[in-house]
Scaffold this motif. Structure first.
Motif, PDB file in Angstrom:
ATOM      1  N   ASP A  42      -1.961   0.495 -23.790  1.00  0.00           N
ATOM      2  CA  ASP A  42      -2.990   0.894 -24.756  1.00  0.00           C
ATOM      3  C   ASP A  42      -2.418   1.273 -26.113  1.00  0.00           C
ATOM      4  OD1 ASP A  42      -1.723   3.232 -24.110  1.00  0.00           O
ATOM      5  OD2 ASP A  42      -3.520   4.304 -23.445  1.00  0.00           O
ATOM      6  N   GLY A  43      -1.101   1.280 -26.273  1.00  0.00           N
ATOM      7  CA  GLY A  43      -0.485   1.611 -27.539  1.00  0.00           C
ATOM      8  C   GLY A  43      -0.379   3.097 -27.823  1.00  0.00           C
ATOM      9  N   ASP A  44      -0.761   3.938 -26.884  1.00  0.00           N
ATOM     10  CA  ASP A  44      -0.701   5.389 -27.055  1.00  0.00           C
ATOM     11  C   ASP A  44       0.416   5.941 -26.177  1.00  0.00           C
ATOM     12  OD1 ASP A  44      -1.091   8.058 -27.461  1.00  0.00           O
ATOM     13  OD2 ASP A  44      -3.111   8.144 -26.565  1.00  0.00           O
ATOM     14  N   PRO A  45       1.523   6.431 -26.759  1.00  0.00           N
ATOM     15  CA  PRO A  45       2.612   6.956 -25.933  1.00  0.00           C
ATOM     16  C   PRO A  45       2.255   8.268 -25.249  1.00  0.00           C
ATOM     17  CG  PRO A  45       3.080   7.303 -28.255  1.00  0.00           C
ATOM     18  CD  PRO A  45       1.852   6.465 -28.197  1.00  0.00           C
ATOM     19  N   GLY A  46       1.138   8.891 -25.622  1.00  0.00           N
ATOM     20  CA  GLY A  46       0.755  10.137 -24.975  1.00  0.00           C
ATOM     21  C   GLY A  46       0.149   9.934 -23.610  1.00  0.00           C
ATOM     22  N   THR A  47      -0.337   8.730 -23.306  1.00  0.00           N
ATOM     23  CA  THR A  47      -0.882   8.432 -21.982  1.00  0.00           C
ATOM     24  C   THR A  47       0.160   7.682 -21.163  1.00  0.00           C
ATOM     25  OG1 THR A  47      -1.820   6.348 -22.751  1.00  0.00           O
ATOM     26  CG2 THR A  47      -3.206   8.326 -22.921  1.00  0.00           C
ATOM     27  N   SER A  48      -0.044   7.642 -19.849  1.00  0.00           N
ATOM     28  CA  SER A  48       0.926   6.962 -18.986  1.00  0.00           C
ATOM     29  C   SER A  48       0.243   6.471 -17.727  1.00  0.00           C
ATOM     30  CB  SER A  48       2.085   7.897 -18.614  1.00  0.00           C
ATOM     31  OG  SER A  48       1.610   9.001 -17.863  1.00  0.00           O
ATOM     32  N   PHE A  49       0.883   5.489 -17.094  1.00  0.00           N
ATOM     33  CA  PHE A  49       0.413   4.936 -15.827  1.00  0.00           C
ATOM     34  C   PHE A  49       1.386   5.376 -14.733  1.00  0.00           C
ATOM     35  CE2 PHE A  49       1.149   1.302 -12.861  1.00  0.00           C
ATOM     36  CZ  PHE A  49       0.031   1.495 -12.076  1.00  0.00           C
ATOM     37  N   PRO A  50       0.941   6.143 -13.721  1.00  0.00           N
ATOM     38  CA  PRO A  50       1.847   6.626 -12.683  1.00  0.00           C
ATOM     39  C   PRO A  50       1.819   5.752 -11.429  1.00  0.00           C
ATOM     40  CG  PRO A  50      -0.179   7.857 -12.579  1.00  0.00           C
ATOM     41  CD  PRO A  50      -0.369   6.818 -13.668  1.00  0.00           C
ATOM     42  N   LYS A  73       0.821  -1.209   0.000  1.00  0.00           N
ATOM     43  CA  LYS A  73       0.000   0.000   0.000  1.00  0.00           C
ATOM     44  C   LYS A  73       0.859   1.264   0.000  1.00  0.00           C
ATOM     45  CE  LYS A  73      -3.453  -2.803   0.315  1.00  0.00           C
ATOM     46  NZ  LYS A  73      -4.242  -3.122  -0.888  1.00  0.00           N
ATOM     47  N   ARG A  74       1.760   1.342  -0.989  1.00  0.00           N
ATOM     48  CA  ARG A  74       2.666   2.486  -1.076  1.00  0.00           C
ATOM     49  C   ARG A  74       2.193   3.523  -2.102  1.00  0.00           C
ATOM     50  NH1 ARG A  74       7.228   3.301   1.907  1.00  0.00           N
ATOM     51  NH2 ARG A  74       8.427   3.789   0.012  1.00  0.00           N
ATOM     52  N   ASP A  75       1.412   3.106  -3.089  1.00  0.00           N
ATOM     53  CA  ASP A  75       1.033   4.014  -4.169  1.00  0.00           C
ATOM     54  C   ASP A  75      -0.053   4.985  -3.699  1.00  0.00           C
ATOM     55  OD1 ASP A  75       0.849   5.038  -6.829  1.00  0.00           O
ATOM     56  OD2 ASP A  75      -0.983   3.839  -7.075  1.00  0.00           O
ATOM     57  N   THR A  76       0.103   6.264  -4.073  1.00  0.00           N
ATOM     58  CA  THR A  76      -0.890   7.291  -3.747  1.00  0.00           C
ATOM     59  C   THR A  76      -1.508   7.911  -4.984  1.00  0.00           C
ATOM     60  OG1 THR A  76       0.823   9.018  -3.678  1.00  0.00           O
ATOM     61  CG2 THR A  76       0.332   7.855  -1.613  1.00  0.00           C
ATOM     62  N   ALA A  77      -1.070   7.504  -6.195  1.00  0.00           N
ATOM     63  CA  ALA A  77      -1.565   8.125  -7.418  1.00  0.00           C
ATOM     64  C   ALA A  77      -2.879   7.541  -7.881  1.00  0.00           C
ATOM     65  CB  ALA A  77      -0.529   7.978  -8.536  1.00  0.00           C
ATOM     66  N   ALA A  78      -3.128   6.264  -7.652  1.00  0.00           N
ATOM     67  CA  ALA A  78      -4.362   5.582  -8.081  1.00  0.00           C
ATOM     68  C   ALA A  78      -4.585   5.777  -9.580  1.00  0.00           C
ATOM     69  CB  ALA A  78      -5.558   6.086  -7.293  1.00  0.00           C
ATOM     70  N   GLY A  79      -3.521   5.479 -10.394  1.00  0.00           N
ATOM     71  CA  GLY A  79      -3.621   5.637 -11.835  1.00  0.00           C
ATOM     72  C   GLY A  79      -4.259   4.429 -12.504  1.00  0.00           C
ATOM     73  N   ASP A  80      -4.537   4.559 -13.788  1.00  0.00           N
ATOM     74  CA  ASP A  80      -5.166   3.500 -14.586  1.00  0.00           C
ATOM     75  C   ASP A  80      -4.061   2.695 -15.273  1.00  0.00           C
ATOM     76  OD1 ASP A  80      -6.772   1.863 -16.028  1.00  0.00           O
ATOM     77  OD2 ASP A  80      -7.656   3.432 -17.291  1.00  0.00           O
ATOM     78  N   ALA A  81      -3.930   1.411 -14.916  1.00  0.00           N
ATOM     79  CA  ALA A  81      -2.861   0.570 -15.470  1.00  0.00           C
ATOM     80  C   ALA A  81      -3.077   0.259 -16.946  1.00  0.00           C
ATOM     81  CB  ALA A  81      -2.750  -0.730 -14.670  1.00  0.00           C
ATOM     82  N   LYS A  82      -4.304   0.393 -17.460  1.00  0.00           N
ATOM     83  CA  LYS A  82      -4.554   0.108 -18.874  1.00  0.00           C
ATOM     84  C   LYS A  82      -3.771   1.037 -19.795  1.00  0.00           C
ATOM     85  CE  LYS A  82      -9.268  -1.598 -18.141  1.00  0.00           C
ATOM     86  NZ  LYS A  82     -10.699  -1.412 -18.489  1.00  0.00           N
TER      87      LYS A  82
END
Length: 356
Positions: A235-243, A222-231
């Motif tokens: 997704d093949g789009d370099p403009g998006t990212s998972f933090p 339980k270290r992550d605080t960003a709660a990002g979307d792993a998809k």
């Protein structure tokens, strides 16, 4: 005269009937020869026959004789078998003939010109084929060869076997030229041709197709605080990212990103693109269908460590991680982020590709 007369008047009256005469004693005789026998005599002295009184006094003599005969036969058979076994054990072992070493006939000296021609032909045919180098899917993202994070796969076993076989063929051809120059040259040439034709070239890694929901956050502590979307990492789009973000000032991340391959597959390469270069990652994999509960579980197989991911100036945030031949198959892959980049406490994964 008067005295001689019997006085009949004074004599007792005689009985009317006389006493019967005694019967003569019965005499025993032998039933065979009718010779007389005495009382208690069991054998006839005339013919030697046993009397009935003697036979009645010896009951079961036939059964006794039968038992004695069978016992004699069994004892005799046991004695004969024991004697035969002793005779077999006493048979002398066959002696092994002594081999006498034979001196080989002297080999005639080869012709100098023929030997030189055979050696040249063997040397030219024994040159090993160079293994082909795998070409990355995107040649423009290759990192600098001097980078510490670049992984060079070890030479394949086929290259070693081909090289050693070629060297063995060269040596044998040089040794055998002293006996038969013409035959040895043909044999070495055919052997070299066979080795060359069976050499397997390494193929280029192929991208593994995964589903949109294959990626997920792996945060057992339980270290992550960003709660990002792993998809967004697949997704093949370099403009998006998972933090993945930890508390400010933390020197450790302690969280990761998992990818479900859908089935057991071999992994040869990982292509990673990030917007926050410089972090450290450890690569793990497991063949279990379910994810182990934490990174310390022994079901995780440690594959690779990479420091300063994407920090090379020419890489521009891209990192290629070589994992070998892909002979071992896995179900899940884990990117375990350990140290954050130098300029913050967030790790961002723009694109993640797995190749097998």
């Amino acid at each position: 005269m008067t005295l001689l007369l019997r006085d009949t008047a004074n004599e007792p009256e005689q009985t009317a009937t006389a006493a019967p005469a005694e019967a003569p004693p019965e005499v025993r005789t032998c039933p065979t020869c009718q010779a007389p026998l005495e009382d208690g005599q069991d054998w006839c002295l005339n013919c030697g026959e046993a009397q009935p009184s003697r036979r009645i006094g010896l009951p079961g003599k036939r059964a006794t004789a039968t038992v004695l005969a069978l016992t004699t036969v069994l004892v005799g058979g046991a004695v004969a078998a024991s004697y035969a076994a002793l005779q077999d054990d006493s048979t002398p072992a066959a002696t092994t003939p002594t081999q006498v070493a034979q001196v080989p006939a002297p080999t005639p000296a080869p012709d100098a010109a023929a030997a030189a021609a055979a050696a040249a032909a063997a040397a030219s045919s024994a040159v090993p084929a160079e293994p082909s180098t795998p070409v990355p899917s995107d040649t423009s993202t290759l990192p600098d060869t001097g980078s510490s994070s670049t992984y060079t796969p070890p030479p394949s076993s086929d290259s070693f076997s081909d090289s050693s076989s070629s060297q063995g063929i060269t040596k044998s051809s040089q040794t055998a030229t002293g006996t038969d120059t013409t035959t040895t040259s043909k044999s070495d040439t055919s052997a070299a041709d066979t080795r060359t034709s069976t050499t397997q070239t390494e193929t280029t890694p192929v991208a593994i197709t995964v589903g949109d929901d294959a990626a997920a956050l792996y945060d057992p502590y339980k270290r992550d605080t960003a709660a990002g979307d792993a998809k967004k990492a697949v997704d093949g789009d370099p403009g998006t990212s998972f933090p993945v973000t930890v508390a400010p000032g933390s020197t450790q991340i302690g969280a990761g990103l998992t990818v479900d391959l859908g089935k057991l597959q071999g992994i040869r390469e990982i292509d990673l693109t990030t917007k926050t270069p410089g972090f450290k990652v450890e690569v793990y994999a497991t063949d279990d269908t379910d994810l182990p509960p934490d990174v310390l579980d022994t079901r995780w197989a440690h594959l690779k460590d990479v420091t300063s991911v994407g920090s090379d100036a020419e890489a521009k945030g891209k990192q290629i991680v070589k994992l070998g031949s892909g002979a071992t198959k896995y179900r899940h892959v884990l990117l375990w982020f350990t140290a954050p980049p130098a300029d913050g406490s967030t790790v961002r994964v723009s694109e993640l590709k797995l190749l097998g």
